[in-house]
Structure formats: structure tokens, C-alpha cells
Design a protein around this motif. Structure first.
Motif, PDB file in Angstrom:
ATOM      1  N   VAL A  13      11.857  23.768  63.882  1.00 58.27           N
ATOM      2  CA  VAL A  13      11.791  22.675  64.398  1.00 58.27           C
ATOM      3  C   VAL A  13      10.317  21.945  64.197  1.00 58.27           C
ATOM      4  N   GLN A  14      10.312  20.746  64.007  1.00 54.97           N
ATOM      5  CA  GLN A  14       8.979  19.911  64.212  1.00 54.97           C
ATOM      6  C   GLN A  14       8.359  20.255  65.450  1.00 54.97           C
ATOM      7  N   ALA A  15       7.097  20.445  65.734  1.00 54.78           N
ATOM      8  CA  ALA A  15       6.620  20.770  67.233  1.00 54.78           C
ATOM      9  C   ALA A  15       5.120  20.103  67.291  1.00 54.78           C
ATOM     10  N   TRP A  16       4.997  19.642  68.680  1.00 57.45           N
ATOM     11  CA  TRP A  16       3.653  18.926  68.932  1.00 57.45           C
ATOM     12  C   TRP A  16       3.212  19.687  70.324  1.00 57.45           C
ATOM     13  N   TRP A  17       1.876  20.010  70.569  1.00 57.17           N
ATOM     14  CA  TRP A  17       1.382  20.582  71.633  1.00 57.17           C
ATOM     15  C   TRP A  17       0.363  19.355  72.199  1.00 57.17           C
ATOM     16  N   ILE A  18       0.979  18.871  73.267  1.00 59.79           N
ATOM     17  CA  ILE A  18       0.059  17.905  74.238  1.00 59.79           C
ATOM     18  C   ILE A  18      -0.983  18.735  75.106  1.00 59.79           C
ATOM     19  N   LEU A  19      -2.170  18.552  74.999  1.00 60.92           N
ATOM     20  CA  LEU A  19      -3.070  19.041  76.086  1.00 60.92           C
ATOM     21  C   LEU A  19      -3.680  18.213  76.821  1.00 60.92           C
ATOM     22  N   ILE A  20      -3.493  18.463  78.174  1.00 60.57           N
ATOM     23  CA  ILE A  20      -4.132  17.363  79.010  1.00 60.57           C
ATOM     24  C   ILE A  20      -5.370  17.836  79.720  1.00 60.57           C
ATOM     25  N   PRO A  21      -6.440  17.010  79.643  1.00 57.87           N
ATOM     26  CA  PRO A  21      -7.822  17.563  80.196  1.00 57.87           C
ATOM     27  C   PRO A  21      -7.596  17.932  81.624  1.00 57.87           C
ATOM     28  N   ALA A  22      -7.969  19.108  82.249  1.00 59.08           N
ATOM     29  CA  ALA A  22      -7.839  19.445  83.676  1.00 59.08           C
ATOM     30  C   ALA A  22      -9.273  19.964  84.171  1.00 59.08           C
ATOM     31  N   PHE A  23      -9.347  19.619  85.604  1.00 62.01           N
ATOM     32  CA  PHE A  23     -10.858  19.966  85.707  1.00 62.01           C
ATOM     33  C   PHE A  23     -10.714  20.747  87.017  1.00 62.01           C
ATOM     34  N   THR A  24      -9.792  20.857  87.788  1.00 64.92           N
ATOM     35  CA  THR A  24      -9.770  21.538  89.070  1.00 64.92           C
ATOM     36  C   THR A  24      -8.293  22.528  88.976  1.00 64.92           C
ATOM     37  N   PHE A  25      -8.598  23.821  89.485  1.00 64.29           N
ATOM     38  CA  PHE A  25      -7.249  24.705  89.500  1.00 64.29           C
ATOM     39  C   PHE A  25      -7.154  25.293  91.099  1.00 64.29           C
ATOM     40  N   ASP A  26      -7.791  24.437  91.815  1.00 64.25           N
ATOM     41  CA  ASP A  26      -7.856  24.865  93.267  1.00 64.25           C
ATOM     42  C   ASP A  26      -6.649  24.800  93.747  1.00 64.25           C
ATOM     43  N   TYR A  27      -6.061  25.474  95.077  1.00 66.24           N
ATOM     44  CA  TYR A  27      -4.946  25.337  95.580  1.00 66.24           C
ATOM     45  C   TYR A  27      -4.544  24.150  96.104  1.00 66.24           C
ATOM     46  N   GLY A  28      -3.678  23.364  95.848  1.00 69.33           N
ATOM     47  CA  GLY A  28      -3.083  22.120  96.240  1.00 69.33           C
ATOM     48  C   GLY A  28      -2.247  21.658  94.980  1.00 69.33           C
ATOM     49  N   GLU A  29      -1.506  20.564  95.549  1.00 69.31           N
ATOM     50  CA  GLU A  29      -0.562  20.067  94.534  1.00 69.31           C
ATOM     51  C   GLU A  29      -0.733  18.572  94.163  1.00 69.31           C
ATOM     52  N   THR A  30      -2.295  18.223  94.270  1.00 69.76           N
ATOM     53  CA  THR A  30      -2.588  16.834  93.582  1.00 69.76           C
ATOM     54  C   THR A  30      -3.640  17.062  92.388  1.00 69.76           C
ATOM     55  N   LEU A  31      -3.288  16.127  91.635  1.00 67.69           N
ATOM     56  CA  LEU A  31      -3.943  16.071  90.239  1.00 67.69           C
ATOM     57  C   LEU A  31      -5.605  15.475  90.884  1.00 67.69           C
ATOM     58  N   SER A  32      -6.522  15.845  90.038  1.00 72.65           N
ATOM     59  CA  SER A  32      -7.569  15.081  90.130  1.00 72.65           C
ATOM     60  C   SER A  32      -7.714  13.627  89.453  1.00 72.65           C
ATOM     61  N   PRO A  33      -8.538  12.871  89.735  1.00 72.01           N
ATOM     62  CA  PRO A  33      -8.274  11.446  89.315  1.00 72.01           C
ATOM     63  C   PRO A  33      -8.410  11.322  87.806  1.00 72.01           C
ATOM     64  N   LEU A  34      -9.327  11.981  87.249  1.00 75.49           N
ATOM     65  CA  LEU A  34      -9.369  11.944  85.551  1.00 75.49           C
ATOM     66  C   LEU A  34      -8.129  12.678  84.939  1.00 75.49           C
ATOM     67  N   THR A  35      -7.589  13.739  85.531  1.00 76.03           N
ATOM     68  CA  THR A  35      -6.332  14.221  84.871  1.00 76.03           C
ATOM     69  C   THR A  35      -5.119  13.359  85.255  1.00 76.03           C
ATOM     70  N   ALA A  36      -5.250  12.771  86.365  1.00 81.69           N
ATOM     71  CA  ALA A  36      -4.065  11.726  86.664  1.00 81.69           C
ATOM     72  C   ALA A  36      -4.123  10.363  85.683  1.00 81.69           C
ATOM     73  N   MET A  37      -5.436  10.201  85.209  1.00 78.15           N
ATOM     74  CA  MET A  37      -5.613   9.229  84.174  1.00 78.15           C
ATOM     75  C   MET A  37      -5.158   9.677  82.729  1.00 78.15           C
ATOM     76  N   ALA A  38      -5.553  10.809  82.674  1.00 78.53           N
ATOM     77  CA  ALA A  38      -5.109  11.540  81.169  1.00 78.53           C
ATOM     78  C   ALA A  38      -3.552  11.727  81.062  1.00 78.53           C
TER      79      ALA A  38
END
Length: 157
Positions: free
Chosen positions: A116-141
């Protein structure tokens, strides 16, 4: 802008939603699922597993969405990379405990004879601390990534 017919597509968003930005792939997959795009199946999962090869073999294209760690916050860009299988002699058929998009594509080819045709979308991430919220930059990305995925799925060129 012209439109072509949508192709049967599988969107797989993966990551750990309990580790900050690592969950962005799953969050975006769930957002796409809520939009109910035609000819689009969505899977949100913790990690890539061999069982996904069957779902990949049933579509014309697959889009993998994942977080990619970035140290530099000055210019985070969403990457949209096409994925291509290596030549058959380089496909091992082995899949580790945590698979990769190419391993799953290879498994779909080996087990079902489908490429199949395939794409890999990689979204910038900055924090991998425990928690369920995204950093502001990752949310914009995440919003930027949605804008890149939409034409791939809906056939908007």
C-alpha cells in the motif's frame, strides 16, 4: 485546486497518552475519527503490533501518525514522509515487540501480498513527562498535521 476520489485509507495514530506529547498521534487520530471522513478507518493505539498488518492490507493507503522528539523549539515543523518498502530480499518478516511502520508494511506484503501507499506524519514533541496534556507547541503542530493529512485522505490535490 482539483479533487480526486478519496481512496480507502487507514489512519493509525500511536503513542502513550500518559506521557505528555507522546500521545499526540493518538489524539490526532481520535480527532480525525470524530470528523468521520469518507473511506477512512482510524485506529488509535498505544504501539504498533503485528495484528495491524491485516488492517493495512485491506486499504489502498495508510497514514502513520507519531510524535518525534525535538530539542529545538524555535522552528518545529511537522514532517510528512512517504514510506517505501525495501526490495524483497531485504524484507525479513521479523517484527519486534514495538513495531515500526516499515515492519508493518513488510508484514502486510509477506502475509497478504499487498503493498500500500504509505505516509509517516511526525509531529514535533517536546515533553514526555507524566501527564495527559500536550505542550503548547505540540498542540499547534497537531493542527498543522491535520491540515497535511486531510488532502491525503480526502483526495484534495
Amino acid at each position: 485546486m482539483t479533487a480526486t476520489s478519496p481512496r480507502p485509507t487507514l489512519v493509525i495514530g500511536y503513542g502513550n497518552t500518559l506521557r505528555g506529547d507522546d500521545g499526540v498521534g493518538r489524539y490526532l487520530a481520535e480527532e480525525i475519527a470524530q470528523q468521520n471522513w469518507p473511506h477512512c478507518r482510524v485506529i488509535s493505539t498505544h504501539q504498533l503490533t503485528p495484528e495491524l498488518a491485516e488492517a493495512i492490507a485491506a486499504v489502498e493507503q495508510v497514514i502513520f501518525i507519531d510524535a518525534q522528539w525535538h530539542q529545538d523549539q524555535s522552528s518545529p515543523l511537522v514532517q510528512c514522509q512517504p514510506l517505501y518498502l525495501p526490495p524483497p530480499e531485504q524484507i525479513s518478516g521479523e517484527l519486534g515487540h514495538r513495531g515500526s511502520p516499515l515492519e508493518l508494511m513488510a508484514l502486510a506484503k509477506i502475509l497478504y501480498g499487498v503493498e500500500v501507499q504509505a505516509w509517516w506524519i511526525l509531529i514535533p514533541a517536546f515533553t514526555f513527562d507524566y501527564g495527559e496534556t500536550l505542550s503548547p507547541l505540540t498542540a499547534m503542530a497537531q493542527a498543522e498535521a491535520l491540515a497535511k493529512i486531510r488532502p491525503l485522505v480526502l483526495g484534495e490535490i
